[in-house]
Design a protein around this motif. Sequence first.
Motif, PDB file in Angstrom:
ATOM      1  N   LEU A  10       0.828  -1.210   0.000  1.00  0.00           N
ATOM      2  CA  LEU A  10       0.000   0.000   0.000  1.00  0.00           C
ATOM      3  C   LEU A  10       0.862   1.260   0.000  1.00  0.00           C
ATOM      4  O   LEU A  10       0.599   2.203  -0.751  1.00  0.00           O
ATOM      5  N   GLU A  11       1.880   1.277   0.823  1.00  0.00           N
ATOM      6  CA  GLU A  11       2.746   2.453   0.907  1.00  0.00           C
ATOM      7  C   GLU A  11       3.567   2.651  -0.365  1.00  0.00           C
ATOM      8  O   GLU A  11       3.890   3.782  -0.725  1.00  0.00           O
ATOM      9  N   THR A  13       2.492   1.846  -3.427  1.00  0.00           N
ATOM     10  CA  THR A  13       1.635   2.121  -4.581  1.00  0.00           C
ATOM     11  C   THR A  13       0.641   3.267  -4.382  1.00  0.00           C
ATOM     12  O   THR A  13      -0.036   3.644  -5.333  1.00  0.00           O
ATOM     13  N   HIS A  14       0.556   3.806  -3.176  1.00  0.00           N
ATOM     14  CA  HIS A  14      -0.388   4.887  -2.885  1.00  0.00           C
ATOM     15  C   HIS A  14       0.290   5.971  -2.072  1.00  0.00           C
ATOM     16  O   HIS A  14       1.206   5.695  -1.298  1.00  0.00           O
ATOM     17  N   GLN A  15      -0.218   7.166  -2.229  1.00  0.00           N
ATOM     18  CA  GLN A  15       0.312   8.280  -1.444  1.00  0.00           C
ATOM     19  C   GLN A  15      -0.659   8.574  -0.304  1.00  0.00           C
ATOM     20  O   GLN A  15      -1.858   8.724  -0.533  1.00  0.00           O
ATOM     21  N   PHE A  16      -0.130   8.641   0.900  1.00  0.00           N
ATOM     22  CA  PHE A  16      -0.938   8.918   2.091  1.00  0.00           C
ATOM     23  C   PHE A  16      -0.493  10.231   2.694  1.00  0.00           C
ATOM     24  O   PHE A  16       0.700  10.521   2.696  1.00  0.00           O
ATOM     25  N   ARG A  19      -7.009   9.832  -1.079  1.00  0.00           N
ATOM     26  CA  ARG A  19      -8.180   8.983  -1.349  1.00  0.00           C
ATOM     27  C   ARG A  19      -7.743   7.565  -1.684  1.00  0.00           C
ATOM     28  O   ARG A  19      -6.715   7.361  -2.330  1.00  0.00           O
ATOM     29  N   TYR A  20      -8.562   6.609  -1.256  1.00  0.00           N
ATOM     30  CA  TYR A  20      -8.318   5.214  -1.591  1.00  0.00           C
ATOM     31  C   TYR A  20      -9.629   4.651  -2.117  1.00  0.00           C
ATOM     32  O   TYR A  20     -10.694   4.904  -1.540  1.00  0.00           O
ATOM     33  N   GLU A  68     -14.756   6.048  -2.008  1.00  0.00           N
ATOM     34  CA  GLU A  68     -13.430   6.667  -2.040  1.00  0.00           C
ATOM     35  C   GLU A  68     -13.208   7.576  -0.831  1.00  0.00           C
ATOM     36  O   GLU A  68     -13.208   8.791  -0.966  1.00  0.00           O
ATOM     37  N   GLU A  70     -11.182   9.489   2.226  1.00  0.00           N
ATOM     38  CA  GLU A  70      -9.877  10.099   2.474  1.00  0.00           C
ATOM     39  C   GLU A  70      -9.267   9.349   3.652  1.00  0.00           C
ATOM     40  O   GLU A  70      -9.857   9.300   4.729  1.00  0.00           O
ATOM     41  N   ALA A  74      -1.784   3.770   5.559  1.00  0.00           N
ATOM     42  CA  ALA A  74      -2.048   2.427   5.054  1.00  0.00           C
ATOM     43  C   ALA A  74      -2.806   1.576   6.069  1.00  0.00           C
ATOM     44  O   ALA A  74      -3.658   0.769   5.702  1.00  0.00           O
ATOM     45  N   VAL A  77      -6.481   1.797   5.693  1.00  0.00           N
ATOM     46  CA  VAL A  77      -6.984   1.027   4.558  1.00  0.00           C
ATOM     47  C   VAL A  77      -7.234  -0.412   4.991  1.00  0.00           C
ATOM     48  O   VAL A  77      -8.299  -0.981   4.731  1.00  0.00           O
TER      49      VAL A  77
END
Length: 94
Positions: A10-11, A13-16, A19-20, A68, A70, A74, A77
């Motif tokens: 998750l970390e 491939t996504h920016q925290f 939105r997920y 979606e 906010e 991770a 999520v």
Amino acid sequence: MDQLPTIELLEATHQFPGRYVFKVIGTTEDRFIGRVVQAVRAELASDMEPSFSSRTTAGGRHVSVTIEPEVKEAQQVLAIYERLRELDGLVMLF
């Protein structure tokens, strides 16, 4: 979804925070859409309703919910996935 993504994946491939996108498919019975939205709100301890859309299958037996929220990190999520997995009527989660 039998296996949840790892925190590392998750970390990577996504920016925290950000939105997920969760996609949840379930039966149309017993207010499934509302229960999906409420599960996410409860996990995030939020009074605000996250952005979501839904679509019912042609036969009317199932509904797909794209939600979606906010999220801050991770771990949130993964906590949301766990809560969604407990919903009655759940068919698929990704």
